[in-house]
Design an enzyme around this catalytic site. Sequence first.
Site, short mmCIF file in Angstrom:
data_model
loop_
_atom_site.label_atom_id
_atom_site.label_comp_id
_atom_site.label_asym_id
_atom_site.label_seq_id
_atom_site.Cartn_x
_atom_site.Cartn_y
_atom_site.Cartn_z
N PHE A 145 0.86 -1.18 0.00
CA PHE A 145 0.00 0.00 0.00
C PHE A 145 0.89 1.23 0.00
CE2 PHE A 145 -2.56 3.04 2.61
CZ PHE A 145 -3.75 3.04 1.89
N GLU A 201 1.70 4.27 10.20
CA GLU A 201 0.22 4.34 10.14
C GLU A 201 -0.33 5.45 11.02
OE1 GLU A 201 -2.00 0.82 9.60
OE2 GLU A 201 -0.24 -0.30 8.95
#
Length: 380
Positions: free
Chosen positions: A123, A364
């Site tokens: 990702f 994240e």
Amino acid sequence: MDFSLTKEQQMIKEMVRDFAEKEIAPYAAKWDEEAHFPLDVFRKMGELGLLGLPFPEEYGGAGGDTISYAIAVEEIGRACGGTGLSYAAAVSLGASPIYYFGTEEQKQKWLVPMAKGETLGAFGLTEPNAGSDAGGTRTTAVLDGDEYVINGEKCWITNAQYARQVIVTAVTGKDARGKNIITALIVPTDSPGFTIRSNYDKMGVRASNTCELVFENVRVPKENVLGDPQKGFKQFLYTLDGGRISIAALAVGIAQAAFEKALQYAKERVQFGQSISKFQAIQFKLADMAMEIELARNMVYKAAWLKDQGKPFTKEASFAKLFASEMGFRVCNQAIQIHGGYGYMKEYGVERHLRDVKLMEIGEGTSEIQRLVIARQLGC
Ligand SMILES: Cc1cc2nc3c(=O)[nH]c(=O)nc-3n(C[C@H](O)[C@H](O)[C@H](O)COP(=O)(O)OP(=O)(O)OC[C@H]3O[C@@H](n4cnc5c(N)ncnc54)[C@H](O)[C@@H]3O)c2cc1C
């Protein structure tokens, strides 16, 4: 035995712990030293169904819940933080967005092989000039006939070198307020013009593969747009909410490993004629460590449970990620303190946990960004 878990969750815990103790933990120090990505272990995890754990069986998954998945991340992270990070990224970032937002055709083509453990995905959101401020993405994707042409670069993308495809965010236009429209595209890693390099020399999570991506007129068909082309930004926010549960679980696993080493060492080390575990100063450290780990684990389970119930979980995922990552740093730091000078030596294996767990406060969404997310959820 953990009585808060169902029989299935308990079985997953035992199975993954057994696997991680045999196939991962004995090699973790070597992988850390050599910055080696254990591809063969990922193949074995695939055979055990771990790479498809939270996906339905119709998509090649094991049909488990998010709590089971968090347990698997914790147990793998307890053995090796780097392997845990790559596992969490493969499931939460590589595969989950296709499960959440993909068309049936995209699920069959990209998700099923990942869930079966035959391929890996990645990702790509972060760029050299767009980290926390992901809306500042500079990578562009311009529609040319039936294809998008992608140009730009991404940095620190987990697993990309071993991935069959990367989900890439790119600017595809401006909205009415002049803000970037961000679209997610599935980009096969063998596309002409797509270069993947892995030259980073990291502080920790060294068994995890981390890559720089460069796109020079990379063409992908329009069908590779993931979800709503106008809503790439919202989609990755949702993806990160889920990913944060796994990063929190990973912090718990790393902290648990450091705690267990500290407890054992404290019982064995003799100073002033007695085991240092008899000193109240050491006992209080161990008591705080055990309590904080348990609290963080419960926060992970609560966020995972909310997600499984289809209830809002943004705030709880940020609570869990923020608390678990900062707790993990405290616990790993104290584990070194309990080991004294030996803890500072690589041979004892505790310093690796501190280096590994630090990433949990950054990836994240940093701790500062988690506090922003929570404050927004509070209506600030
Ligand atoms: C090993 C590793 C693996 C990674 N894997 C991936 C991946 O697979 N895919 C991916 O897309 N990305 C990945 N990342 C990137 C990661 O998500 C980013 O590093 C992270 O989001 C922070 O961005 P940044 O590093 O650019 O820091 P910056 O955004 O530049 O932040 C620098 C500092 O400023 C603070 N700050 C920034 N904005 C604010 C604000 N508004 N208020 C208060 N403080 C603020 C930050 O909290 C931080 O302390 C990875 C990173 C690493 C190190």
